[in-house]
Enzyme design. Structure first.
Site, PDB file in Angstrom:
ATOM      1  N   GLU A  31       0.884  -1.170   0.000  1.00  0.00           N
ATOM      2  CA  GLU A  31       0.000   0.000   0.000  1.00  0.00           C
ATOM      3  C   GLU A  31       0.913   1.209   0.000  1.00  0.00           C
ATOM      4  O   GLU A  31       1.545   1.524   1.011  1.00  0.00           O
ATOM      5  CB  GLU A  31      -0.920  -0.037   1.222  1.00  0.00           C
ATOM      6  N   CYS A  36      -1.941   8.752   3.773  1.00  0.00           N
ATOM      7  CA  CYS A  36      -1.819   8.305   2.385  1.00  0.00           C
ATOM      8  C   CYS A  36      -3.084   8.569   1.594  1.00  0.00           C
ATOM      9  O   CYS A  36      -3.031   8.895   0.405  1.00  0.00           O
ATOM     10  CB  CYS A  36      -1.464   6.822   2.341  1.00  0.00           C
TER      11      CYS A  36
END
Length: 493
Positions: free
Chosen positions: A259, A294
């Site tokens: 990720e 993020c």
């Protein structure tokens, strides 16, 4: 940098924190330790984390490997019961661990408190999926009949970043354990203490060796990536670091879930609702944890007819922000976690200013922040920058938000769907059907409508990115099954 244990007057005035390694159910101390500093006052040492040697890292992998057969052989429902019981060991210490998180991470206290709850909630969400592990597919003959069931993979290494480390860990660790794998966790070097404390408590409810924790330099813990007994690596962090992780995993063909970075766009249509509630969502979407998330909004594309209104409203909203130490209840934004990240954002802002973009620095800096030398930045809007500037093309990971007007939404879609990143996006419109139609055309792992960021993340759904924003998915049934491999048994007849 590893060093001999040093002390700090402020550390002794609060609570001296010193964390070891967790290997095979035992706390292991080391010869060297790494000092953890307070981002709000970098000269202040919060505590010390053990600095592992490569041999200790290999010992953690060996402990996980030795525990794997027994853990994998348990019925999935029994593993679920054990994990659920282990969660109860965290109940009495959430406030203490949250306070430690704020001191080492810098985020405001409320966010740290939420993070402790997210670990529990995500673990319970994983437990609720346990029946997915017992499903067996049958392919009937003749001439052949096959049964396909799922087997755990083995030892899993999980590496998490500094921003929401315990919450991010909970997107993978409980799923890995529930599926029958054992694990070695590598906490972030600047924010290890609260995670080690959390996992020490949690692991006390699991069989020895099922969960191990190793802190230390990248070189020292490299066996967590390269040891052939590691069969899967889960990493959350930058795209550049993810490429290095993937290269290391290739040595043993270990599976990866990555990720990675996201330069997440928000597309504000001409009919968007810009009332107090929706503006609050957009501000949170972009500036949660001082922009260090993020899945945060990293750039806003707004229809030209609403550009001036949106800029004015965001200016007013951000001017109420108070930037200060996360331990101060009056702070709405804390410092960035590191001087390097602060300097990166400042460099992007300076570049944009030199290129002619208007920079609006907003909010107020608390007096304590101004004198502490902390990594503080006031929230900033970057107005109508050149689309080729780094503040637009790269992930800034800080409290600076470019606002770009557009006339044709198709050109925006073409740009964002062909960018390097594809983690998250959001569409803002008063028309649900119009918003949904636009969302379906966006090639990102998640698209929100009239919301954004972690506060809107549905933990029942898979999460991950397209293109250079990652490989694989976490959470939900997809995330659980990603920690298993299909095993086919075929008979004649």
């Amino acid at each position: 940098m590893s060093e001999k244990l040093e002390t700090d007057p402020e550390e002794t005035r609060t609570e001296a924190v010193r964390t070891g390694l967790l290997i095979d159910g035992k706390t292991v101390e080391t010869d060297e330790w790494t000092a953890v500093h307070d981002p709000a006052a970098p000269d202040r040492i919060v505590g010390h984390a053990a600095a592992a040697t490569p041999d200790q890292a290999r010992a953690a992998v060996a402990a996980a490997d030795a525990a794997f057969p027994g853990w994998a052989a348990m019925p999935a429902r029994r593993r679920a019961e054990i994990i659920g019981e282990a969660l109860t060991l965290l109940e009495d210490s959430a406030a203490e661990r949250a306070a430690l998180m704020t001191r080492e991470n810098g985020k405001i206290s409320f966010e740290s408190q939420i993070e402790m709850g997210v670990f529990v909630a995500r673990t319970r969400a994983a437990i609720d999926l346990v029946d997915n592990l017992d499903q067996v597919r049958r392919l009937d003959g003749p001439p052949l009949t096959s049964h396909i069931h799922r087997l755990p993979m083995g030892v899993v290494t999980v590496i998490v970043p500094f921003n929401w480390p315990i919450a991010i860990l909970a997107a993978s660790l409980p799923y890995a354990l529930l599926a029958g794998n054992t694990a070695v966790v590598k906490p972030p070097p600047t924010v290890p203490l609260s995670m080690v404390r959390t996992l020490e408590l949690f692991a006390a409810g699991l069989p020895a060796g099922v969960l191990n924790v190793v802190t230390g330099s990248n070189d020292a813990v490299s066996p967590l990536l390269t040891d052939p007994r590691v069969r899967k690596i889960v990493f959350t962090g930058s795209t550049a670091a993810g490429k290095n992780i993937m290269a290391a995993a290739a040595q043993n063909l270990a599976s990866v879930t990555l990720e990675l970075g996201g330069n997440d766009p928000a597309i504000v249509m001409d009919d968007a609702v810009l009332d107090e509630e929706h503006l609050g969502r957009l501000v949170t979407g972009a500036f949660l944890t001082s922009g260090q998330v993020c899945m945060a909004v990293k750039r806003v594309y707004v229809h030209r007819s609403r550009y001036g209104e949106l800029v004015d409203e965001l200016t007013s909203a951000l001017d109420t922000q108070r930037v200060g130490p996360g331990t101060d209840p009056a702070s709405t934004m804390g410092p960035l976690n590191s001087a390097a990240q602060r300097d990166k954002v400042n460099a992007m802002l300076a570049e944009a200013a030199r290129a002619g973009a208007e920079i609006r620095e907003l909010g107020t800096l608390a007096p304590a922040a101004a004198s502490s030398g902390g990594h503080f930045l006031r929230p900033a809007l970057v107005l109508d920058p050149d689309p080729g500037l780094r503040i637009v093309t790269e992930e800034q990971f800080g409290p600076a938000l470019p606002i770009l007007p557009f006339d044709d939404v198709d050109s925006v879609l073409d740009q964002v769907n062909n960018d390097w990143s594809g983690l998250c996006s959001s569409v803002w419109s008063a028309d649900p059907a119009r918003a949904a139609a636009l969302a379906e055309r966006l090639r990102t792992g998640t698209t929100w409508i009239n919301h954004a960021n972690a506060v809107a993340c549905d933990d029942r759904a898979p999460f991950g990115g397209f293109r250079q924003s990652g490989i694989g998915r976490e959470m939900g049934p997809d995330g659980l099954l990603s920690f298993t491999e299909p095993h086919t048994i075929t008979t004649q007849g």
